[in-house]
Design a protein around this motif. Structure first.
Motif, short mmCIF file in Angstrom:
data_model
loop_
_atom_site.label_atom_id
_atom_site.label_comp_id
_atom_site.label_asym_id
_atom_site.label_seq_id
_atom_site.Cartn_x
_atom_site.Cartn_y
_atom_site.Cartn_z
N ILE A 132 139.24 -0.05 103.11
CA ILE A 132 139.68 1.29 102.44
C ILE A 132 139.26 1.05 100.68
O ILE A 132 138.83 1.81 100.21
N MET A 133 139.90 0.06 100.29
CA MET A 133 139.97 -0.35 98.92
C MET A 133 138.57 -0.71 98.34
O MET A 133 138.27 -0.62 97.28
N SER A 134 137.66 -1.24 99.24
CA SER A 134 136.56 -1.59 98.87
C SER A 134 135.42 -0.49 98.85
O SER A 134 134.32 -0.27 98.31
N ARG A 135 135.82 0.45 99.79
CA ARG A 135 135.03 1.87 99.92
C ARG A 135 135.24 2.95 99.04
O ARG A 135 134.61 3.52 98.48
N PHE A 136 136.78 3.10 98.75
CA PHE A 136 137.13 4.21 98.07
C PHE A 136 137.97 3.97 96.69
O PHE A 136 138.70 2.97 96.79
N ARG A 137 138.04 4.98 96.05
CA ARG A 137 138.89 4.90 94.87
C ARG A 137 140.07 6.02 95.41
O ARG A 137 139.83 7.02 95.54
N THR A 138 141.47 5.61 95.03
CA THR A 138 142.40 6.54 95.66
C THR A 138 143.32 6.64 94.47
O THR A 138 143.79 6.03 93.68
N ASP A 139 144.26 7.88 95.03
CA ASP A 139 145.48 7.98 93.98
C ASP A 139 146.33 8.85 95.08
O ASP A 139 145.89 9.43 95.88
N ARG B 94 156.64 14.57 101.77
CA ARG B 94 155.26 14.14 102.15
C ARG B 94 154.25 14.14 100.96
O ARG B 94 154.43 15.10 100.21
N VAL B 95 153.59 13.36 100.77
CA VAL B 95 152.52 13.08 100.00
C VAL B 95 151.02 12.93 100.54
O VAL B 95 150.84 12.73 101.87
N GLN B 96 150.19 13.03 99.72
CA GLN B 96 148.54 13.24 100.11
C GLN B 96 147.88 11.85 99.38
O GLN B 96 147.94 11.76 98.28
N LEU B 97 147.07 11.12 100.19
CA LEU B 97 146.40 10.18 99.81
C LEU B 97 144.98 10.82 99.13
O LEU B 97 144.28 11.11 100.17
N ARG B 98 144.56 10.85 97.92
CA ARG B 98 143.40 11.38 97.63
C ARG B 98 142.23 10.27 97.47
O ARG B 98 142.75 9.38 96.78
N TYR B 99 141.13 10.56 98.23
CA TYR B 99 140.04 9.37 97.99
C TYR B 99 138.72 9.80 97.59
O TYR B 99 138.43 10.95 97.90
N ARG B 100 137.95 8.97 97.17
CA ARG B 100 136.64 9.32 96.59
C ARG B 100 135.95 8.13 96.83
O ARG B 100 135.92 6.85 96.05
#
Length: 493
Positions: free
Chosen positions: A444-451, A482-488
């Protein structure tokens, strides 16, 4: 009919009025504080809202051990260091302990005794040992990568939501199926989807009535039994096909067949392993992500560690999964030490429930009080995990407390962490769970940047509070938090 109904209502009221009192008999010393019990049922709050009951009872007992009743069984909640030492002593059985108050284990355990001197945990350890996992690992990387391909270039996802196509839970479920069942299931997307539905139905049928009235055919219980029957049929079809074709595979199911387990016991064993893996490992993975997102310094450390791992080994290749599939598990462990520290610290922070055992050995003594053979025992993990003597700032996320130096400094206190079990009951799936979480996080962390954002898209700065509605599983956040993981995707930034 009215007369009969009135009779049973009167009988119930009499039982409540005269039965809700302190048990007059039981395997306890008289000076152990005891919660009042209702005739036949025991202490009803203990299974209707167990986490709240234990928390409020600990306040009521003011730090001392106390007891309550589940049906006719006595449960003693041990406290503090004396309680820890007794809880980790010999003569205590964890499977019978959990079965008493965990509806998910009713109808699943016990599995018939394995032949020879093997216990089921030693048997399980054989097919998740390092050599076996090493053979499976390239396929495990492929499993996670395939699911991440469905995420697209950008989006949002609730880490705890069980979306069959792309959830965190599905990643762990697929990996768990591969590690604990058979190739016929793990290689077939339709079988994976079917198994997920089966386990959703089995969990939905895990109600308190399963403990109180195991013979009552409630709709939830019927659904649970039907789901178990469907799992049995799926396993039977694979077993019969292998026999017909004279085929012998190298997987956990084949190991169970070779041990001449009955199909019923094979079904129970697989169900138990999947429940253990999915209910805890899946949610732990989600919490690891949340704690990193709300602790920027540690997220930067872990992100840098993963970026360096990739850059040092495949700087010019965009095919990270293919590279990751070729590395050894030991090399992955060495390259992700900060991630591992973060996983351990997350476990400390979120494991706030209890462990459970039954005393199947001789009577034991805790602070001068006798606890007899047959008594069930509980120990709250918070007595260790949030003890300021061991962890000076217990409410602060600080993975450095799990460095080798910090662990050595706590060694004089004995066992201070129960995230992976301890003493005679160390979690046999520890290495497997770590491998699943590390592999998923690296991909996940090598493919996306998240917040992390809330429902309105506002950045979230603090970890949301958990909904403590179960004693023996890792809980998710309360619905209103509940929260959302936003990814790009990195390449489209």
């Amino acid at each position: 009919m009215l007369l009969i109904t009135s009779f049973f209502v009167a009988l119930l009221l009499y039982a409540i009025h005269h039965g809700y009192k302190r048990p007059r008999t039981g395997p306890l010393e008289p000076d152990i504080s005891t919660k009042r019990a209702l005739w036949y049922i025991g202490t009803p709050e203990s299974f209707l809202d167990p986490f709240r009951f234990i928390s409020e009872s600990m306040e009521w007992a003011k730090g001392s051990m106390f007891s309550f009743k589940v049906l006719s069984n006595t449960v003693v909640v041990l406290r503090g260091i004396p309680g820890r030492d007794a809880f980790l002593s010999k003569g205590l059985d964890f499977m019978t302990g959990y079965r008493l108050l965990n509806p998910q284990l009713v109808d699943i355990t016990p599995v018939n005794e394995i032949s020879g001197d093997e216990t089921w945990t030693r048997f399980m350890a054989k097919f998740i040992q390092a050599g076996v996992l090493g053979k499976m690992y390239p396929t495990m990387v492929h499993d996670v990568s395939e699911i991440l391909d469905t995420w697209g270039n950008c989006g949002e996802i609730d880490p705890f939501e069980n979306i069959p196509e792309k959830s965190f839970q599905k990643m762990i479920f697929v990996l768990s199926v591969r590690v604990t069942t058979c190739r016929e299931f793990s290689d077939n997307p339709k079988s994976i989807k079917r198994l997920m539905k089966i386990f959703d139905r089995m969990e939905a049928g895990s109600k308190p009535t399963s403990i109180l009235f195991p013979w009552v055919p409630t709709p939830a219980r019927i659904g649970r039994l039907l789901a178990g029957g469907e799992l049995y049929k799926m396993i039977n079809d694979v077993v019969q096909t292998r026999k017909t074709e004279g085929r012998h595979e190298d997987d956990p199911l084949q190991a169970l067949i070779d041990k001449e387990f009955s199909l019923i016991d094979i079904t129970r064993f697989i169900a138990l392993m999947l429940f253990a893996a999915v209910n805890n490992t899946g949610n732990v993975l989600c919490w690891v992500m949340l704690y990193l997102e709300t602790n920027p310094a540690w997220k930067a450390r872990v992100q840098g560690e993963i970026d360096n791992f990739i850059q040092d080994n495949c700087p010019d290749s965009p095919d990270i999964p293919s590279f990751l599939a070729t590395v050894s598990i030991d090399y992955l462990d060495k390259a992700t030490s900060d991630l591992e520290l973060s996983i351990h610290e997350t476990l400390r922070m979120i494991f706030t429930g209890t462990f459970m055992r039954q005393n199947i050995g001789d009577d034991i003594f805790v602070s001068g009080r006798r606890i007899k053979h047959g008594t069930f025992l509980m120990f709250p993990t918070g007595d260790l995990h949030f003890n300021p003597t061991f962890y000076p700032n217990p409410d602060v996320f600080d993975p450095t407390i799990f460095t080798a130096q910090a662990i050595e400094a706590r060694h004089r206190h004995g066992v201070t962490f129960l995230g992976w079990g301890a003493s005679r009951h160390v979690c046999v799936g520890r290495r497997t769970a770590l491998l699943m979480m590390k592999t998923t996080m690296v991909l996940i962390m090598s493919r996306f940047r998240t917040d992390l954002v809330d429902a309105k898209g506002t950045p979230v700065q603090q970890v949301p509070p958990a909904l403590h509605n179960a004693l023996f599983k890792v809980c998710s956040p309360a619905p209103e938090h509940r929260v959302q993981l936003r990814y790009r995707m990195v390449s489209v930034e």
